[in-house]
Design a protein around this motif. Structure first.
Motif, PDB file in Angstrom:
ATOM      1  N   GLY A   1       6.874  17.721 -53.684  1.00  0.00           N
ATOM      2  CA  GLY A   1       8.051  18.344 -54.289  1.00  0.00           C
ATOM      3  C   GLY A   1       8.277  17.849 -55.706  1.00  0.00           C
ATOM      4  O   GLY A   1       8.587  18.629 -56.609  1.00  0.00           O
ATOM      5  N   ALA A   2       8.099  16.545 -55.919  1.00  0.00           N
ATOM      6  CA  ALA A   2       8.337  15.959 -57.240  1.00  0.00           C
ATOM      7  C   ALA A   2       7.346  16.511 -58.257  1.00  0.00           C
ATOM      8  O   ALA A   2       7.690  16.738 -59.420  1.00  0.00           O
ATOM      9  CB  ALA A   2       8.235  14.438 -57.168  1.00  0.00           C
TER      10      ALA A   2
ATOM     11  N   LEU B   1       8.487  19.562 -59.987  1.00  0.00           N
ATOM     12  CA  LEU B   1       9.692  19.525 -60.812  1.00  0.00           C
ATOM     13  C   LEU B   1       9.303  19.359 -62.271  1.00  0.00           C
ATOM     14  O   LEU B   1       8.248  18.823 -62.595  1.00  0.00           O
ATOM     15  CB  LEU B   1      10.583  18.352 -60.382  1.00  0.00           C
ATOM     16  CG  LEU B   1      11.293  18.512 -59.045  1.00  0.00           C
ATOM     17  CD1 LEU B   1      11.865  17.174 -58.595  1.00  0.00           C
ATOM     18  CD2 LEU B   1      12.402  19.540 -59.158  1.00  0.00           C
ATOM     19  N   SER B   2      10.219  19.791 -63.137  1.00  0.00           N
ATOM     20  CA  SER B   2       9.960  19.694 -64.561  1.00  0.00           C
ATOM     21  C   SER B   2       9.866  18.232 -64.993  1.00  0.00           C
ATOM     22  O   SER B   2      10.583  17.373 -64.495  1.00  0.00           O
ATOM     23  CB  SER B   2      11.090  20.381 -65.317  1.00  0.00           C
ATOM     24  OG  SER B   2      11.179  19.861 -66.611  1.00  0.00           O
TER      25      SER B   2
ATOM     26  N   VAL C   1       7.786  14.509 -50.349  1.00  0.00           N
ATOM     27  CA  VAL C   1       8.614  14.314 -51.541  1.00  0.00           C
ATOM     28  C   VAL C   1       7.721  14.254 -52.778  1.00  0.00           C
ATOM     29  O   VAL C   1       8.068  14.804 -53.837  1.00  0.00           O
ATOM     30  CB  VAL C   1       9.452  13.024 -51.411  1.00  0.00           C
ATOM     31  CG1 VAL C   1      10.248  12.770 -52.674  1.00  0.00           C
ATOM     32  CG2 VAL C   1      10.398  13.127 -50.226  1.00  0.00           C
TER      33      VAL C   1
ATOM     34  N   VAL D   1       9.337   8.115 -57.760  1.00  0.00           N
ATOM     35  CA  VAL D   1       9.489   6.711 -57.376  1.00  0.00           C
ATOM     36  C   VAL D   1       9.852   6.613 -55.896  1.00  0.00           C
ATOM     37  O   VAL D   1       9.305   5.798 -55.142  1.00  0.00           O
ATOM     38  CB  VAL D   1      10.571   6.032 -58.253  1.00  0.00           C
ATOM     39  CG1 VAL D   1      10.885   4.640 -57.731  1.00  0.00           C
ATOM     40  CG2 VAL D   1      10.121   5.983 -59.701  1.00  0.00           C
ATOM     41  N   ILE D   2      10.800   7.492 -55.455  1.00  0.00           N
ATOM     42  CA  ILE D   2      11.231   7.471 -54.057  1.00  0.00           C
ATOM     43  C   ILE D   2      10.062   7.823 -53.133  1.00  0.00           C
ATOM     44  O   ILE D   2       9.863   7.191 -52.085  1.00  0.00           O
ATOM     45  CB  ILE D   2      12.416   8.439 -53.856  1.00  0.00           C
ATOM     46  CG1 ILE D   2      13.631   7.929 -54.633  1.00  0.00           C
ATOM     47  CG2 ILE D   2      12.749   8.608 -52.384  1.00  0.00           C
ATOM     48  CD1 ILE D   2      14.724   8.960 -54.818  1.00  0.00           C
TER      49      ILE D   2
ATOM     50  N   ALA E   1      12.602  10.098 -60.701  1.00  0.00           N
ATOM     51  CA  ALA E   1      13.234   9.419 -59.564  1.00  0.00           C
ATOM     52  C   ALA E   1      12.622   9.879 -58.237  1.00  0.00           C
ATOM     53  O   ALA E   1      12.256   9.032 -57.402  1.00  0.00           O
ATOM     54  CB  ALA E   1      14.739   9.641 -59.588  1.00  0.00           C
ATOM     55  N   PRO E   2      12.456  11.194 -58.013  1.00  0.00           N
ATOM     56  CA  PRO E   2      11.808  11.606 -56.756  1.00  0.00           C
ATOM     57  C   PRO E   2      10.406  11.013 -56.600  1.00  0.00           C
ATOM     58  O   PRO E   2      10.004  10.651 -55.484  1.00  0.00           O
ATOM     59  CB  PRO E   2      11.748  13.132 -56.865  1.00  0.00           C
ATOM     60  CG  PRO E   2      12.860  13.487 -57.773  1.00  0.00           C
ATOM     61  CD  PRO E   2      12.953  12.369 -58.760  1.00  0.00           C
TER      62      PRO E   2
ATOM     63  N   ALA F   1      10.150  17.553 -68.267  1.00  0.00           N
ATOM     64  CA  ALA F   1      10.807  17.482 -69.566  1.00  0.00           C
ATOM     65  C   ALA F   1      12.072  16.656 -69.461  1.00  0.00           C
ATOM     66  O   ALA F   1      12.941  16.942 -68.644  1.00  0.00           O
ATOM     67  CB  ALA F   1      11.136  18.887 -70.057  1.00  0.00           C
TER      68      ALA F   1
ATOM     69  N   VAL G   1      12.431  10.919 -69.647  1.00  0.00           N
ATOM     70  CA  VAL G   1      12.340  10.779 -68.199  1.00  0.00           C
ATOM     71  C   VAL G   1      12.899  12.058 -67.608  1.00  0.00           C
ATOM     72  O   VAL G   1      14.087  12.323 -67.719  1.00  0.00           O
ATOM     73  CB  VAL G   1      13.170   9.580 -67.693  1.00  0.00           C
ATOM     74  CG1 VAL G   1      13.143   9.534 -66.171  1.00  0.00           C
ATOM     75  CG2 VAL G   1      12.623   8.296 -68.263  1.00  0.00           C
ATOM     76  N   GLY G   2      12.064  12.848 -67.031  1.00  0.00           N
ATOM     77  CA  GLY G   2      12.520  14.122 -66.500  1.00  0.00           C
ATOM     78  C   GLY G   2      13.116  13.965 -65.119  1.00  0.00           C
ATOM     79  O   GLY G   2      13.147  12.875 -64.557  1.00  0.00           O
ATOM     80  N   PRO G   3      13.582  15.100 -64.547  1.00  0.00           N
ATOM     81  CA  PRO G   3      14.152  15.050 -63.200  1.00  0.00           C
ATOM     82  C   PRO G   3      13.114  14.721 -62.133  1.00  0.00           C
ATOM     83  O   PRO G   3      13.465  14.533 -60.970  1.00  0.00           O
ATOM     84  CB  PRO G   3      14.723  16.460 -62.997  1.00  0.00           C
ATOM     85  CG  PRO G   3      14.176  17.301 -64.081  1.00  0.00           C
ATOM     86  CD  PRO G   3      13.667  16.416 -65.172  1.00  0.00           C
TER      87      PRO G   3
END
Lengths: 495, 166
Positions: free
Chosen positions: B24-25, B28-29, B21, B45-46, B42-43, B31, B37-39
């Motif tokens: 993968g994170a 991710l963007s 993860v 943090v997870i 959360a990933p 922006a 706080v981009g998308p």
């Protein structure tokens, strides 16, 4: 609060229309029928019956769900008492004394005290919900995104870390749910996350698929592997169904005490009916004049936990309806039913759709009455359901479980995900990882993320916003203490 | 104290999932517009949570086993030893249903599922189970298609079902 009463009256006007009454009646009956099936708890019942409401208008559908919710709990206690297979952790306390009563040929009074106790506790708790909900709504209207985020963190902490046998396994389950929650299109930026180019994943993973996968498929795999070759002994329903004067005298104080214990646990976002049922059991054991009967089938030991379960489950509707925060797997599935209708529970719902909210609350009263009228006389039918041979029973459960997952989007991808979740559920059951935190994490995670980003947008990216506002700071501090203090205590005790 | 291999494998699976993860994170963007706080946050943090929890679980597995877990011995849990055929037949039923639902149609897929699951639970009456499955699934099919207006695939039974379903 001049209008709680008149709003409720208006709600009865809506819930008592013949059509809505019919939906309530169907919900209660189906909920009981499915809830009676061994190994099927309320969360699974609501998830499996969701497709039936696809074509209903929202108020009727939610009234039916309220009936299913209550019916499933009632049906579950019947199974617990006669078979000693608690469908969910909140029924374990009932199983202790209830099954022993059934063994002594007192299944009738055990079922009666559990049904009437559920009615009494459910009705009192519904009155409390009616009174409390508008107050919480007033308060919640003042909450900003930071406060909501803090409340959700609090709910995560209690559901995953405080309840259950292990903090680390509860948190692992929660984080798996949170991970599933980020799959799909990010609601804020429109970017896709972890969809791996599968178009069906762009909409995200449905809570129903996860709940049905973990609870139905996982359970079937587990029982087939570890318990399908066991002899199962069902207690017969013989003797009088009715409670004697003595039974009544011993039951009613237990019902009332249990309501007082159960409701607060449900209504603060601290989730789980498990703790109050055990607290009630312990209380009754302590206060009883017949301590010698405990462990041999004491009626207080059934009356208390059953009433506590119902009061706490009803209390859980307060955070669900007023804040949009589910604190149990069942509430999470209910929330997803709301969302399917484009309804986001929260303080604004009380203003935007009063008909729906108050119709639903009124239908809770009606559902309780329907259950009491219908189910004690019909208990003979429910007992017959239990006599279905196990192979056909589990085959039938999976026929409906896969139907529930498939009919959401008519998609084979959902069925593949369902099987994967089933294997995950099997592993979690075998190695004692609780599943409820995953279900709650999946539905609440994206909401928490949205609130956090809103709060940060308002503060222009200053992440101190969560600890500079007093309400959110307090809630976060309590959550932190709940998580950390038990760990420190354990370390101190060991050294 | 003895390490528990199954628990250790699961712990490492959680840990590796966390690393996956995190990777993968990182793609991710970042922006995030006004929220800054981009998308990806959360990933991330997870991912951090899963890595920590995986490590914690592994520590427990290595130092005497996960705390307060159910006994490893099925008999102590009041159950019997792992019954391979039980697990496999239920799985076969579910996988067969995935393949059959859009070809053979809802009724035959569900009847096959019910038959296989019943077999997994020890039933030997294949014909009876299949017949019950067909009757049950047919009732559900007609209820959904005619009464609820929810379409279900008719598949091979289309000629018999008189054009109902899709």
């Amino acid at each position: 609060m001049p209008d709680a009463f008149s709003s409720l009256l208006h709600g009865f006007n809506i819930a008592l229309t013949p059509l809505n009454l019919l939906w309530g009646f169907i919900g209660v009956t189906l909920g009981t029928f499915i809830g009676v099936l061994p190994g099927v708890g309320p969360a699974l019942t609501v998830a499996m019956l969701m497709p039936l409401t696809i074509r209903l208008e929202p108020t009727g559908a939610l009234i039916m769900f309220a009936g299913i919710y209550y019916g499933a709990m009632y049906g579950g206690s019947t199974t617990t008492i006669l078979l000693n297979t608690p469908g969910e952790s909140a029924s374990i306390a009932t199983a202790l004394e209830g099954n022993l009563m059934a063994k002594k040929g007192r299944a009738g009074p055990a079922l009666a005290t559990s049904a009437i106790g559920s009615f009494v506790a459910g009705t009192i708790a519904t009155v409390l919900v009616t009174l409390l909900a508008p107050v919480v709504v007033e308060l919640a209207l003042k909450f900003g995104p930071a406060e909501y985020f803090a409340l959700m963190i609090f709910a995560f902490t209690t559901v995953a870390a405080v309840i259950g046998s292990s903090t680390v396994r509860g948190l692992t389950s929660l984080f798996l749910g949170l991970l599933l929650g980020v799959v799909g299109i990010d609601s804020q930026t429109g970017r896709s996350r972890f969809a791996f180019g599968v178009p069906e994943l762009l909409d995200g993973i449905d809570v129903v698929v996860l709940a049905v996968g973990l609870f139905a498929v996982g359970e079937a795999l587990y029982v087939a592997a570890y318990a399908s070759r066991l002899e199962e002994k069902m207690e017969q329903l013989k003797g009088s169904l009715w409670m004697s004067k003595e039974d009544w005298r011993r039951s009613w104080p237990a019902w009332l005490r249990a309501t007082a214990i159960g409701f607060p646990f449900g209504s603060i976002p601290a989730g789980g009916a498990e703790i109050p049922t055990f607290l009630s059991y312990a209380t009754e054991k302590k206060l009883t004049k017949h301590p010698e009967e405990f462990g041999k089938g004491a009626i207080e030991g059934v009356a208390g936990p059953e009433a506590a379960n119902n009061a706490s489950v009803t209390g859980a509707l307060v955070p669900l309806l007023t804040l949009g925060i589910p604190t149990s797997a069942t509430a999470a599935v209910l929330l997803s039913a709301f969302q399917n209708y484009g309804i986001q529970p929260g303080p604004l719902l009380f203003q935007a759709q009063p008909d729906l909210v108050w119709g639903l609350l009124a239908s809770l009263y009606i559902g309780n009455v329907l259950l009491l009228i219908l189910n004690l006389p019909l208990v003979g039918i429910w007992v017959k359901v239990l006599a279905i041979p196990r192979p056909l029973l589990y085959g039938g459960i999976l026929v409906f479980a896969t139907l529930g997952a498939y009919s959401l989007h008519q998609s084979v991808v959902d069925l593949i995900i369902l099987y994967v979740f089933g294997v995950l559920g099997f592993v979690m059951r075998r190695w004692d990882i609780p599943v409820a935190p995953a279900v709650i994490g999946l539905i609440l995670g994206p909401l928490a993320e949205t609130q956090a980003r809103r709060a940060l947008a308002i503060s222009q990216g200053n992440s101190a916003v969560f600890i500079t506002q007093p309400i959110s700071a307090t809630i976060l501090a309590i959550s932190f203490l709940l998580l950390v203090v038990p760990l420190i205590l354990r370390l101190v005790r060991r050294s | 104290m003895k390490a528990k291999p199954a628990e250790l494998i699961l712990s490492l699976a959680v840990f590796i999932l966390g690393i996956g993860v995190a990777v993968g994170a990182s793609q991710l963007s970042a922006a995030g517009g006004y929220a800054r706080v981009g998308p990806n946050v959360a990933p991330a943090v997870i991912a951090g949570g899963l890595i920590l929890l995986g490590g914690w679980l592994a520590y427990e597995a290595l130092s005497g086993g996960w705390r307060n877990a159910v006994p490893d011995d099925p008999v102590e849990r009041g159950e019997h030893a792992f019954h391979v055929a039980g697990f496999v037949w239920v799985s076969v039923g579910l996988i067969a249903q995935i393949f059959l639902i859009h070809t053979a149609g809802f009724v035959l897929a569900q009847a096959t599922l019910l038959t296989c699951v019943a077999r997994g639970f020890g039933s030997r009456k294949v014909a009876r189970d299949f017949a019950i499955g067909v009757i049950l699934a047919l009732a559900v099919f007609l209820f959904f298609v005619k009464f609820l207006n929810v379409n279900l695939p008719a598949g091979w039974l289309r000629p018999v079902l008189g054009g109902a379903g899709i």
